[in-house]
Design an enzyme around this catalytic site. Structure first.
Site, mmCIF file in Angstrom:
data_model
loop_
_atom_site.group_PDB
_atom_site.id
_atom_site.type_symbol
_atom_site.label_atom_id
_atom_site.label_comp_id
_atom_site.label_asym_id
_atom_site.label_seq_id
_atom_site.Cartn_x
_atom_site.Cartn_y
_atom_site.Cartn_z
ATOM 1 N N THR B 77 0.801 -1.215 -0.056
ATOM 2 C CA THR B 77 -0.007 -0.176 0.131
ATOM 3 C C THR B 77 1.059 1.261 -0.120
ATOM 4 O O THR B 77 0.607 2.232 -0.874
ATOM 5 C CB THR B 77 -1.042 0.035 1.173
ATOM 6 O OG1 THR B 77 -1.873 -0.838 1.012
ATOM 7 C CG2 THR B 77 -1.563 1.096 1.304
ATOM 8 N N HIS B 207 3.917 -10.032 2.695
ATOM 9 C CA HIS B 207 2.957 -10.637 3.281
ATOM 10 C C HIS B 207 1.837 -11.780 2.567
ATOM 11 O O HIS B 207 1.388 -12.381 3.064
ATOM 12 C CB HIS B 207 1.773 -9.649 3.963
ATOM 13 C CG HIS B 207 1.002 -9.133 2.773
ATOM 14 N ND1 HIS B 207 1.621 -8.079 2.092
ATOM 15 C CD2 HIS B 207 -0.116 -9.492 2.432
ATOM 16 C CE1 HIS B 207 0.474 -7.728 1.134
ATOM 17 N NE2 HIS B 207 -0.555 -8.385 1.035
ATOM 18 N N CYS B 328 -22.324 -8.361 0.518
ATOM 19 C CA CYS B 328 -22.689 -8.718 1.581
ATOM 20 C C CYS B 328 -21.536 -8.875 2.652
ATOM 21 O O CYS B 328 -21.674 -8.868 3.878
ATOM 22 C CB CYS B 328 -23.691 -9.942 1.783
ATOM 23 S SG CYS B 328 -24.947 -9.728 0.747
#
Lengths: 211, 389
Positions: B77, B207, B328
């Site tokens: 990021t 990661h 959802c």
């Protein structure tokens, strides 16, 4: 192990009660959420004399809270009179389940709306609706907002699939922007009929599929 | 009812740390914990500096890059933020204020672009085809004299589609435009050789490779204009201030060393086994992404007429961890922008499940998954009002 739902919700999710359809159901409804694509169908069988819900079945195209609420609502409604069943709220269903995550409110509220719509559908079919406001194009459009296109999970009006609605002396003509051989054409047709035909002053519904 | 051992199939989100990585890191917590000093500092600091340098060399060489072209960050990021905002800031002075990205990029790129838009940068979001590929002609057509940077991911985070970054970087080179690629999901899994591919910036992270969280890096080709935006000290060739995460860097390097070609072959064979069996044994399923041009570890399948969070919850209760593109499931209740981006509708996102494999998965687990899925999918379809005629 930690799950986002409590044991009771998980239990209803894993083993939902009263799943399916009722043959010759007295009242039917399909509710959908344009926000997340969840859908729920509720069908009821009503004792004509006592106006009690004899049988109730549901189906869900949705997430865990949608399924669990659908299940609990059938348990809550069974045996109740229509007047009693109408009053069942989302809060009651959620409390009965021991609480649902707040963000899931709108997926679980669908089942409650489904039950109310199925009751409304019964009342309309049996001319029990006291409100005799004349039907307008807007009333019909409002109803069509509850008809979902299963392929997109969005309603017909919102996705501009209704080309035209005509209303004349109790006769409705609806032009749908989908091909006649569309995968879901028949189920959509049936749903439109279900939703519109039950209006007290509507005598005939005809549809054209011209997409 | 609950299995004692979780079968973890969400390796694109995070991976289990390899013990060998932890062992490599351990001395840098307890023995060589000093800050990396200059060559005139005390001996433990020099030791730390040398270890950091060695880790940098190991990682950079995997890209065939020089160590001075590789900067450690806190993860991919930060790397992508640094690349995109750094280049756009640096080139704004030359009135180059146009950025091109694809619409299925991961969030660090998309939200960096959206943020820059608010500050007056023009952004083009390229459409992708049904597999997720960027159209090269459309890419060329969207280039203007103001274009500073093109950022197209190496492979997609959800559907695994591998872009033709060879061709894209060539276009950029010809047009003298800088090219960044997010290789979070391909680094060490698929080769990138910066001596052959003219890419200017590459985001990577540990990661996804059984390395530690909180460490990543950015390859920066020599001479690439990049404004420094993390101010403070002069670490990382004065590109990024902040105390170096030396144990993290050591762990990242070890994680890179441990990925072998053989392991990648093994992932491909597990992936293909999973995909072919699900598609053959469960009806009404669609593979999302391309059948061949996808990362070794990714399978993404839509199970029609049912919803993803219901599937993941059932799988969780059976001891499997996977992810879904269903609205959802997300905190924002928004359907996957990737599935919608490849022309999928809401329904396709609603029932999409991402399986991502790693070092610790085996064939037995995959077969168990397929059997479990068959049960779950048929149960949920029983409940569904759709798909029954």
């Amino acid at each position: 192990m930690e799950f986002p739902y409590n044991e009771k919700v998980l239990e209803h999710f894993r083993h939902p009660r009263n799943v399916g359809k009722i043959e010759d159901a007295d009242g039917k409804a399909m509710e959908g959420s344009p926000a997340c694509g969840d859908m729920v169908s509720v069908q009821i069988k009503v004792d004509e004399k006592t106006k009690r819900i004899q049988d109730i079945k549901f189906e869900s195209y949705g997430c865990a809270s949608n399924i669990a609420t659908g299940s609990i609502i059938t348990e809550l409604a069974k045996g109740k009179t229509l007047e009693e069943a109408k009053k069942i709220s989302w809060k009651q269903a959620s409390d009965e389940l021991g609480g649902l995550p707040a963000i899931k409110a709108h997926c679980s509220v669908l089942a409650v709306e489904g039950l109310r719509s199925a009751i409304r559908n019964y009342e309309e079919k049996h001319s029990l609706v006291t409100d005799k406001t004349p039907t307008t194009i807007e009333t019909i459009e409002k109803r069509l907002r509850k008809v979902m296109n299963p392929l997109s999970g969005l309603d017909l009006v919102g996705t501009k699939l209704i080309k035209k609605i005509e209303l004349k002396e109790g006769e409705v003509k609806i032009d749908v922007d989908l091909p006649e051989n569309h995968q879901f054409a028949n189920s959509i047709k049936e749903e439109i009929r279900e939703k519109v035909e039950s209006l007290h002053d509507i005598k005939k519904v005809s549809m054209t599929f011209s997409g | 009812m609950f299995d004692e051992k979780m079968i973890y199939l969400d390796n694109a989100s995070a991976t289990r740390l390899d013990e060998r990585v932890l062992e490599a890191m351990r001395p840098y917590f307890f023995d060589t914990y000093a800050v990396a000093t200059s060559e005139f500092g005390y001996s433990q600091g020099i030791e730390a500096r040398e270890a950091l340098q060695k880790a940098r060399e190991t990682i950079a060489s995997r890209l065939n890059a020089g160590p001075e072209e590789f900067v450690f960050t806190s993860g991919s990021t930060e790397s992508s933020n640094m690349a995109i905002k750094g280049v756009m800031m640096a080139l704004q002075k030359q009135n180059k204020n146009h950025l091109i990205v694809s619409k299925i990029e991961d969030f660090p790129i998309l939200y960096s672009a959206k943020n820059l838009e608010k500050q007056g940068i023009k952004v083009t979001y390229l459409e992708v085809d049904k597999y997720g590929f960027v159209d090269l002609e459309q890419l060329k057509g969207s280039i203007s004299k103001d274009t500073a940077l093109i950022s197209i991911q190496h492979a997609n985070q959800e559907i695994g589609t591998v872009q033709n970054i060879e061709a894209i970087s060539q276009i950029c080179k010809e047009k003298k435009i800088l090219f960044h690629t997010d290789a979070t999901h391909t680094f060490t899994r698929l080769p990138i050789d910066v001596s052959k591919i003219p890419v200017d910036l590459i985001s990577v992270a540990a990661h996804t490779l059984h390395g530690p969280k909180g460490i990543g890096g950015l390859y920066i080709r020599k001479g690439t204009p990049l404004t420094k935006w993390m101010d403070g000290g002069f670490q990382e060739f004065n590109r990024r201030a902040g105390l170096e995460n030396i144990p993290g860097a050591i762990g990242f390097a070890k994680a890179v060393e441990l990925v072998t070609a053989q392991e990648n072959e093994q992932l491909i064979s597990l992936r293909d086994h999973l995909i072919s069996h699900i598609l053959a044994e469960i009806s009404q399923t669609t593979l999302n992404g391309h059948p061949e041009r996808r990362t070794p570890q990714n399978a993404n399948i839509t199970f029609h007429f049912i919803e993803g969070e219901s599937i993941t919850l059932h799988l969780d209760m059976h001891g499997f961890a996977v992810s879904t593109g269903s609205a959802c499931f997300s905190r924002s209740l928004e359907a996957s922008h990737v599935i919608l981006g490849i022309g999928g509708d809401h329904e396709r996102a609603h029932g999409s499940i991402r399986f991502t494999l790693g070092r610790y998965n085996n064939l037995k687990e995959i077969d168990k998954l397929i059997e479990t899925l068959k049960e779950i999918i048929s149960e949920l379809r029983e409940i569904s009002p759709l798909g029954k005629d």
